[in-house]
Design a protein around this motif. Structure first.
Motif, PDB file in Angstrom:
ATOM      1  N   GLN A 146       0.821  -1.205   0.000  1.00 60.86           N
ATOM      2  CA  GLN A 146       0.000   0.000   0.000  1.00 60.86           C
ATOM      3  C   GLN A 146       0.856   1.257   0.000  1.00 60.86           C
ATOM      4  OE1 GLN A 146      -2.842  -0.205   3.147  1.00 60.86           O
ATOM      5  NE2 GLN A 146      -3.513  -2.232   2.574  1.00 60.86           N
ATOM      6  N   GLN A 147       2.078   1.111  -0.254  1.00 55.97           N
ATOM      7  CA  GLN A 147       3.018   2.208  -0.229  1.00 55.97           C
ATOM      8  C   GLN A 147       3.243   2.744  -1.646  1.00 55.97           C
ATOM      9  OE1 GLN A 147       7.337   3.092   1.565  1.00 55.97           O
ATOM     10  NE2 GLN A 147       6.584   1.090   1.815  1.00 55.97           N
ATOM     11  N   LYS A 148       3.435   4.035  -1.746  1.00 56.34           N
ATOM     12  CA  LYS A 148       3.726   4.626  -3.041  1.00 56.34           C
ATOM     13  C   LYS A 148       5.231   4.802  -3.169  1.00 56.34           C
ATOM     14  CE  LYS A 148       2.671   8.383  -6.101  1.00 56.34           C
ATOM     15  NZ  LYS A 148       1.992   9.621  -6.354  1.00 56.34           N
ATOM     16  N   VAL A 149       5.800   4.311  -4.266  1.00 60.53           N
ATOM     17  CA  VAL A 149       7.226   4.434  -4.540  1.00 60.53           C
ATOM     18  C   VAL A 149       7.381   5.113  -5.893  1.00 60.53           C
ATOM     19  CG1 VAL A 149       9.390   3.197  -4.884  1.00 60.53           C
ATOM     20  CG2 VAL A 149       7.731   2.340  -3.230  1.00 60.53           C
ATOM     21  N   ASP A 150       8.120   6.218  -5.920  1.00 58.12           N
ATOM     22  CA  ASP A 150       8.364   6.949  -7.164  1.00 58.12           C
ATOM     23  C   ASP A 150       9.856   6.979  -7.445  1.00 58.12           C
ATOM     24  OD1 ASP A 150       5.715   7.809  -7.852  1.00 58.12           O
ATOM     25  OD2 ASP A 150       5.834   9.217  -6.188  1.00 58.12           O
ATOM     26  N   GLN A 151      10.203   6.671  -8.684  1.00 55.57           N
ATOM     27  CA  GLN A 151      11.604   6.682  -9.098  1.00 55.57           C
ATOM     28  C   GLN A 151      11.763   7.643 -10.261  1.00 55.57           C
ATOM     29  OE1 GLN A 151      13.320   2.782  -9.291  1.00 55.57           O
ATOM     30  NE2 GLN A 151      14.761   3.401 -10.854  1.00 55.57           N
ATOM     31  N   ASN A 152      12.755   8.545 -10.149  1.00 55.33           N
ATOM     32  CA  ASN A 152      12.999   9.542 -11.189  1.00 55.33           C
ATOM     33  C   ASN A 152      14.480   9.654 -11.480  1.00 55.33           C
ATOM     34  OD1 ASN A 152      10.697  10.840 -12.242  1.00 55.33           O
ATOM     35  ND2 ASN A 152      10.278  11.633 -10.198  1.00 55.33           N
ATOM     36  N   PRO A 153      14.838   9.846 -12.717  1.00 56.52           N
ATOM     37  CA  PRO A 153      13.982   9.838 -13.905  1.00 56.52           C
ATOM     38  C   PRO A 153      13.615   8.410 -14.285  1.00 56.52           C
ATOM     39  CG  PRO A 153      16.248  10.153 -14.568  1.00 56.52           C
ATOM     40  CD  PRO A 153      16.247  10.101 -13.064  1.00 56.52           C
ATOM     41  N   PRO A 154      12.473   8.218 -14.952  1.00 57.02           N
ATOM     42  CA  PRO A 154      12.076   6.867 -15.362  1.00 57.02           C
ATOM     43  C   PRO A 154      12.954   6.324 -16.490  1.00 57.02           C
ATOM     44  CG  PRO A 154      10.475   8.484 -16.101  1.00 57.02           C
ATOM     45  CD  PRO A 154      11.464   9.220 -15.254  1.00 57.02           C
ATOM     46  N   PHE A 155      13.545   7.223 -17.271  1.00 55.09           N
ATOM     47  CA  PHE A 155      14.436   6.829 -18.363  1.00 55.09           C
ATOM     48  C   PHE A 155      15.559   7.848 -18.425  1.00 55.09           C
ATOM     49  CE2 PHE A 155      15.866   7.224 -22.763  1.00 55.09           C
ATOM     50  CZ  PHE A 155      16.220   5.910 -23.033  1.00 55.09           C
ATOM     51  N   LEU A 156      16.767   7.373 -18.654  1.00 54.71           N
ATOM     52  CA  LEU A 156      17.912   8.271 -18.645  1.00 54.71           C
ATOM     53  C   LEU A 156      18.889   7.857 -19.725  1.00 54.71           C
ATOM     54  CD1 LEU A 156      19.278  10.582 -17.046  1.00 54.71           C
ATOM     55  CD2 LEU A 156      20.260   8.827 -15.563  1.00 54.71           C
ATOM     56  N   SER A 157      19.326   8.816 -20.513  1.00 55.75           N
ATOM     57  CA  SER A 157      20.335   8.576 -21.536  1.00 55.75           C
ATOM     58  C   SER A 157      21.453   9.580 -21.298  1.00 55.75           C
ATOM     59  CB  SER A 157      19.727   8.772 -22.929  1.00 55.75           C
ATOM     60  OG  SER A 157      20.704   8.593 -23.919  1.00 55.75           O
ATOM     61  N   GLY A 206      31.103   8.926 -19.313  1.00 54.22           N
ATOM     62  CA  GLY A 206      31.848   9.829 -18.455  1.00 54.22           C
ATOM     63  C   GLY A 206      30.988  10.745 -17.607  1.00 54.22           C
ATOM     64  N   GLU A 207      29.711  10.894 -17.952  1.00 56.71           N
ATOM     65  CA  GLU A 207      28.821  11.739 -17.152  1.00 56.71           C
ATOM     66  C   GLU A 207      28.453  11.043 -15.845  1.00 56.71           C
ATOM     67  OE1 GLU A 207      26.479  14.356 -20.527  1.00 56.71           O
ATOM     68  OE2 GLU A 207      25.423  12.686 -19.610  1.00 56.71           O
ATOM     69  N   ASN A 208      28.152  11.846 -14.847  1.00 59.21           N
ATOM     70  CA  ASN A 208      27.663  11.323 -13.578  1.00 59.21           C
ATOM     71  C   ASN A 208      26.154  11.133 -13.659  1.00 59.21           C
ATOM     72  OD1 ASN A 208      30.266  11.482 -12.560  1.00 59.21           O
ATOM     73  ND2 ASN A 208      29.939  13.507 -11.683  1.00 59.21           N
ATOM     74  N   ILE A 209      25.660  10.119 -12.973  1.00 54.00           N
ATOM     75  CA  ILE A 209      24.242   9.766 -13.010  1.00 54.00           C
ATOM     76  C   ILE A 209      23.689   9.792 -11.596  1.00 54.00           C
ATOM     77  CG2 ILE A 209      22.597   7.924 -13.527  1.00 54.00           C
ATOM     78  CD1 ILE A 209      24.713   6.831 -15.513  1.00 54.00           C
ATOM     79  N   THR A 210      22.483  10.331 -11.441  1.00 54.68           N
ATOM     80  CA  THR A 210      21.762  10.248 -10.174  1.00 54.68           C
ATOM     81  C   THR A 210      20.343   9.792 -10.464  1.00 54.68           C
ATOM     82  OG1 THR A 210      23.073  12.002  -9.155  1.00 54.68           O
ATOM     83  CG2 THR A 210      20.961  11.492  -8.134  1.00 54.68           C
ATOM     84  N   ILE A 211      19.923   8.734  -9.768  1.00 53.74           N
ATOM     85  CA  ILE A 211      18.547   8.239  -9.851  1.00 53.74           C
ATOM     86  C   ILE A 211      17.950   8.397  -8.458  1.00 53.74           C
ATOM     87  CG2 ILE A 211      17.053   6.274 -10.375  1.00 53.74           C
ATOM     88  CD1 ILE A 211      19.430   5.144 -12.041  1.00 53.74           C
ATOM     89  N   ASN A 212      16.773   9.008  -8.388  1.00 60.00           N
ATOM     90  CA  ASN A 212      16.122   9.288  -7.110  1.00 60.00           C
ATOM     91  C   ASN A 212      14.953   8.358  -6.867  1.00 60.00           C
ATOM     92  OD1 ASN A 212      17.583  11.796  -6.268  1.00 60.00           O
ATOM     93  ND2 ASN A 212      16.854  12.437  -8.276  1.00 60.00           N
ATOM     94  N   CYS A 213      14.742   8.027  -5.609  1.00 60.10           N
ATOM     95  CA  CYS A 213      13.632   7.165  -5.212  1.00 60.10           C
ATOM     96  C   CYS A 213      12.984   7.772  -3.974  1.00 60.10           C
ATOM     97  CB  CYS A 213      14.162   5.766  -4.898  1.00 60.10           C
ATOM     98  SG  CYS A 213      12.888   4.593  -4.391  1.00 60.10           S
TER      99      CYS A 213
END
Length: 114
Positions: free
Chosen positions: A22-33, A37-44
């Motif tokens: 019953q918990q809501k989980v959101d992950q952003n960004p849903p798609f990443l290109s 060499g670039e740094n990546i951050t995915i949030n939840c």
């Protein structure tokens, strides 16, 4: 290549629905290109403040899920990959430094329900 991606996204959605209950989980960004060499951050972000912890998974094309990190609080890292969790903010981030072609995968978070 599009078909396996769709299949993986369906699996990810089902896993999140099963784990989060019953918990809501959101992950952003849903798609990443990104460029190599670039740094990546995915949030939840999640809704239940009573959660016991959070897991970050990686799924390579045509393979099953691999656990990257389990966090109850704070941060963990291994090489170029690091994850942080703030239980007060109900937010976690997955950081990949200096991305490489081998980092191409599906990443997802799942929250432990109490």
């Amino acid at each position: 290549m599009e078909k396996p991606l769709r299949t993986s996204l369906v699996i990810m959605w089902l896993l999140l629905k099963w784990v989060s209950c019953q918990q809501k989980v959101d992950q952003n960004p849903p798609f990443l290109s990104v460029q190599e060499g670039e740094n990546i951050t995915i949030n939840c972000s999640y809704s239940d403040q009573n959660s016991q912890g959070l897991q970050w998974f990686r799924q390579d094309p045509g393979k099953g899920l691999t656990l990257l990190f389990y966090l109850a609080s704070g941060s963990k890292g291994e090489g170029r990959i690091k994850s942080t969790l703030s239980r007060n903010d109900r937010h976690s981030s997955l950081h990949i430094t200096a991305s490489q072609p081998g980092d191409s995968a599906i990443y997802l978070c799942a929250v432990d329900a109490q």
